[in-house]
Design a protein around this motif. Sequence first.
Motif: not given
Length: 440
Positions: A38-42, A48-59, A165-174
Amino acid sequence: MSEFDAASTPASRSVTSSTPQRSVSHFDFGDGEERAQQLPPVDGGKAAWLFTIASTVLECGYSFCYATTLVYLQTHAPWSRYSVSQLSAVGSTQLGLMYICPVFAVSVYRRYPEWVRTILWSCLGISCGSMLLSSWATQLWQLVVLQGVLCGISNTLIYSPVFVYLTDWWIQRRGMALGIVFAGGGIGGFIFPWLINAVLEVKGFPWLCRVWALLTAVVFSTSILFIKPRVQLVKPVGGRGPWFPTGGWSFAWNPLFLLSMLCAAFGGLAYLPVSNYLAVYAHSFSDSTTTVNLVVGLFNLAASIGCFLAGALCDRSYALANALSGALCALVSVTAWGLADTLGKVYLFAVLFGLVGQQSATWGAATRDLAAGNPHLGTLIITLISIMKGVTSLFMPVVSEALYDRSAVNKQPAWGRYGFGNMIIFGELAPSISHAFPSH
């Protein structure tokens, strides 16, 4: 070998002869297998993209738009009695703390994961409240404390879960992911100067602080909803984990880490004078606020593109990404800025330097190589590297004051106009030093 030996015993042969063979996927691992499925893919997927977009907004923080406010403050009472370098301490302090404090915030979040959400919402209240209170400030030290220190620390605590959390969501494309997140500062720096200027012209600085407090409350609260870990963190049973991740500190003596720290320090020294004073330089050519907003907006928009490009390139070669950034920064500073004698050339310099000056977007690839697959260690390394840029940001007003030649403000030589000659030379030397050695 152990499986072969076990299968050769009589007992095991009797078991295998009476039991049909099944692949590993057919065995029942209990709730653990179901949860794993059930874990979402990395490295991609909706979560993963929703997390990245939200992180971008916080920046998209106030510190990246402060150049527009700086131009206004230096010409309006009661702030006009302070020098440009003194007024720039507000934005530099906030930006510096946002680079320095994550290493401590990340340690707290790792050790007390069940408190993360409470801290985020509490810090959002502190950030908005501090910005609101600053609308009644009349002294520079009050702005530094309210907008620089309190907003800087609270915004850091809001943003720090991104590092966790970023290192859990993204590995090869970090590297690419971190570049997108860092691009948020450029995107916000392109959009918000127009809003800031509109409020300043109509209502003045106090109302800008009030509007920004409301905007922060709405935008950040929405983003916080999507800042979630890939694996749900709960209160640990049997004692808290260590303050810092296990795995040793051998990376601290790794040449790649040391050179990354050096690049972050000198890269910050090259980048921050441009980001802080580019609007002031453009204002020397024209009193139009549109001119100032356009040059700041172009610089930040180019920076957002540069972050993505640098992040994608460092996934392929960290050494190449840093070498190109340093060499091109030096070249653009000494030519495009030094020879900028018209507004068109200032716009060109803003775009070129914004594109090539995003050395911080390469940090993700360095941590991937240094952490050897340990996401906790990777988070620690990236926050340690960011400290160097934070320290340079705190000292930048002092350095800028020394470099800015006030006696030459009205002079227009063929190279290095309006008292910026020393700053341009410094902007050429800093990236050259930081990237003089290979990163691998």
